[in-house]
Scaffold this active site. Structure first.
Site, PDB file in Angstrom:
ATOM      1  N   CYS A  92       6.652  12.686 -10.950  1.00  0.00           N
ATOM      2  CA  CYS A  92       5.293  13.213 -11.042  1.00  0.00           C
ATOM      3  C   CYS A  92       4.361  12.469 -10.066  1.00  0.00           C
ATOM      4  CB  CYS A  92       4.825  13.134 -12.489  1.00  0.00           C
ATOM      5  SG  CYS A  92       3.485  14.257 -12.857  1.00  0.00           S
TER       6      CYS A  92
ATOM      7  N   HIS B 123       9.355  14.897 -16.629  1.00  0.00           N
ATOM      8  CA  HIS B 123       9.299  13.851 -17.638  1.00  0.00           C
ATOM      9  C   HIS B 123      10.356  14.158 -18.691  1.00  0.00           C
ATOM     10  CE1 HIS B 123       5.505  12.612 -15.897  1.00  0.00           C
ATOM     11  NE2 HIS B 123       5.017  13.825 -16.038  1.00  0.00           N
TER      12      HIS B 123
END
Lengths: 446, 270
Positions: B98, B206
């Site tokens: 990310c 994630h």
């Protein structure tokens, strides 16, 4: 009850009165159909008829708002207890945890149109609630990562709080001002609340610093000292002058007065919540329907409070005590693990239940920020709709565990397991730790 | 990095700046790598590297997701530190997730959409998307030319949870890691998710991504061991709980409710 008795009824203008009728009607219907208490759905319908309904309902009341990432429901329950006079009609509140505007409307419909109201407020709705209810008191507990897929990152939230609190009228509405009672030990809360015209800074500690290392003012580094003080190493932003602070279980005021905080709920974080309440409750003095409450009275009332919405309560199942604990995010779980060490038995079996519904957040990655390693040595049962995520987390924490998807079977497994550990252990309670909907699920099935 | 045999230091897994980039549970990637090495009897050390100290030497670096402000600070601190760039030249493995993925690239935006320099270790560029954020479960099949298991077999489909507002485009110096089945991924309209080049991998996933995809974890461990001139293949681990989680997530991602969607998230007032 002291002070003038305000009128018990008040005529509402046409539109809000229709909205109230619609909302109450839907609530009745919902109850008749067995679809639960119907509070939120009725509130939603009322707001659809009149978007300003909350403002109308809150108009002649003395309002306190409680917000923050952790401890909202408990602190709201505590403030209600602290402000409740024996033998009075009581304080209106949204104790079901329905902490968005539809829940607030529901809490106010069907109660007296005047009087004291304590509302738990979802972090994302604080600005709207301040605008609609013109509160006397706003209690701000803490801010840390929670439900990142729904609420947004901590700094986005802080910015929204900051502008909402900056719009507070210094002289208040109707001549009464708004007092913000804010946690001086949480840099995020301090940055948000420092725009407010009147703040009582209370140093109650903050177990979770991991979201506050970057200075909210300038982006540099916040340095936390062993004493609990903190400041930015670049821009000078730091802990404000405190009105009061906790030293162990004593609330110390800057003027030198000291109040022992001996309360009915367990854990240091509940003493922190109680300290906030003890400072907040007296701020109602001078409002038109709340009799004055001293710090001593507030704390004394909290000593008789042993559970809030089932949290921290103990239930019996198959002859065993099961303590029900709720934690929703890394900071909350860390605090609950502290509580297990402080007030529980180190050999108590533990049931962990995790769901990932809307109210919990769909992303379970936060489980990896929770120090489950602290459960090593205990009998642990993993359950809930996301027990698979939990199981993997426990495996990498090297915590021995069993996976039992059904929550009641999981509790029974823990009861049985503990019984085999030793003869004496049958009297040791089982600790149940669930996140938001997992906790509600167990309560509804017990 | 090539270390002389006999004077062997433990396999070192470094989690970069948990104080700035620890928001989304991605520190778990470091734990997964360290445990999987330990369970195989390897001498391993897991190091949390805070942003106020020099970045230590390591064999595998994990960089996680974080908020906009801390991301900018992390990138400038890492560039000034210089260790990561030297480590990659020496053969170290890097996993960026990310915000950590974005800052490995050439350029990424802050909250106000101002561009900031990344480390340039991956040929990708990120800009702000619309006001919509990609939030939800993601499933992606690994590209045929993406890194493979040491035995030559392709990695199984990737599963994870994405939560970002960036649109990442891949330049000629890097390749897409995977192709999105459900979810958004890089978001540039080409259906790609993540990127890789050499031993540097970036992804939006994630979960943490290595807990949901242990084959990817083992791939990174394998790379690090090769780089150290140590033995392969890795000892097989019984991943019953990991596989149960994968199976559940892959099955659930097909349902409408959990599939990734673009969600409107109001920008903070500035």
């Amino acid at each position: 009850m002291t002070g003038p008795h305000p009128p018990a009824t008040r005529r509402l203008p046409f539109r809000p009165s229709v909205a109230v009728k619609v909302a109450s009607g839907i609530n009745r219907l919902s109850r008749l159909l067995g679809r639960g208490s119907g509070t939120v759905i009725g509130g939603r319908a009322g707001l659809a008829v009149d978007p300003m309904l909350l403002a109308v309902l809150a108009k002649d009341r003395d309002v306190a708002l409680v917000s923050g990432t952790n401890g909202k429901t408990t602190t709201t329950g505590m403030l209600v207890a602290a402000l409740s006079e024996p033998d009075s009609v009581g304080v209106a509140t949204n104790i079901t945890g329905a902490n968005m505007p539809a829940g607030h409307v529901a809490a106010l419909i069907g109660t007296r149109p005047v009087g004291t109201v304590v509302l738990e407020v979802d972090e994302a709705y604080l600005g709207r609630l301040i605008e609609d209810t013109h509160p006397q008191v706003v209690v701000l507990l803490n801010l840390s990562r929670d439900q990142l897929d729904r609420i947004s990152e901590v700094r986005m939230l802080v910015d929204r709080w900051r502008s909402a609190l900056g719009r507070l009228d210094p002289v208040g509405h109707g001549g009464s001002r708004t007092v913000v009672v804010a946690n001086a030990d949480d840099p995020m809360v301090v940055w948000a609340a420092s725009t407010a015209p009147e703040v009582r800074w209370v140093g109650v500690g903050q177990v979770w610093h991991d979201d506050a290392v970057g200075c909210p003012a300038c982006g540099a580094r916040i340095v936390f000292e062993a004493s609990g003080s903190w400041n930015c190493d670049h821009c000078g932003f730091g802990r404000p002058e405190r009105f009061a602070w906790l030293e162990g279980d004593v609330l110390v005021l800057a003027d030198g007065r000291r109040f022992p905080v001996v309360i009915g709920l367990p854990g240091q974080f509940n003493r922190a919540n109680a300290a906030m309440v003890a400072v907040a409750a007296p701020e109602f003095a001078g409002t038109h329907c709340q009799p004055p409450v001293s710090i001593t009275t507030a704390v004394e009332r909290l000593s008789k409070l042993h559970e809030v919405a089932g949290r921290f309560s103990t239930v019996q199942r198959k002859g065993r005590d099961i303590r029900l604990l709720l934690a929703k995010n890394p900071a909350g779980w860390t605090a609950i693990f502290d509580l297990l060490g402080e007030s529980g038995d180190p050999t108590s079996p533990v049931v962990l239940s995790i769901n990932a519904r809307v109210a919990d957040g769909f992303d379970t990655s936060w489980l990896w920020d929770v120090p489950f390693e602290r459960l090593i040595g205990r009998a642990v049962v993993a359950t809930g709709e996301r027990c698979r995520d939990l199981a993997v987390r426990l495996r990498y924490a090297e915590v021995d565990h069993r996976v039992v998807p059904d929550v009641l079977e999981a509790v029974d497994m823990a009861i049985g397991n503990a019984g085999r550990l030793s003869v004496a252990s049958a009297s040791i309670p089982v600790e149940f730790l669930g996140n938001y909907t997992a906790f509600a699920q167990l309560r509804s099935r017990l | 990095m090539s270390m002389a045999k006999g004077a062997r230091s433990p396999l070192t897994v470094v989690v970069i700046y948990p104080d700035l980039l620890g928001t989304y549970g991605d520190g778990g990637n470091g734990l997964v790598l360290a445990r999987r090495a330990k369970w195989r009897g390897l001498d391993v050390s897991l190091v949390q590297a805070p942003s106020d100290r020099p970045v230590p030497r390591g064999d595998i670096y994990c960089i996680g997701g974080g908020e906009d402000g801390p991301q900018v600070r992390a990138a400038s601190t890492l560039i000034a530190d210089g260790t990561l760039t030297r480590a990659v030249e020496d053969g170290a493995v890097i996993l960026g997730v990310c915000a950590g993925f974005q800052l490995l690239g050439r350029e990424f935006p802050d909250a106000a959409d101002r561009p900031h320099d990344g480390l340039g270790l991956l040929d990708v560029t990120t800009r702000k998307g619309t006001d919509l954020r990609a939030v939800g479960e993601l499933v992606a099949t690994v590209e045929p030319d993406a890194p493979r298991d040491p035995d030559g077999s392709a990695l199984p489909a990737l599963t994870g949870f994405e939560n970002h507002g960036g649109v990442t485009t891949i330049g000629p110096g890097a390749s897409p890691l995977a192709r999105v089945i459900t979810g958004v991924g890089n978001g540039g309209g080409d259906g790609t998710e993540g990127a890789w080049s050499g031993r540097v991998i970036g992804t939006y996933l994630h979960g943490p991504v290595l807990a949901r995809n242990v084959a990817l974890a083992d791939l990174l461990l394998g790379w690090a061991l090769v780089s150290r001139g140590e033995r392969l293949p890795l000892v097989w681990l019984e991943d019953g709980e990991e596989n149960a989680l994968r199976a559940e997530r892959l099955a659930m991602a097909g349902t409408v409710k959990l599939s990734a969607r673009l969600r409107h998230v109001p920008r903070p007032r500035r």
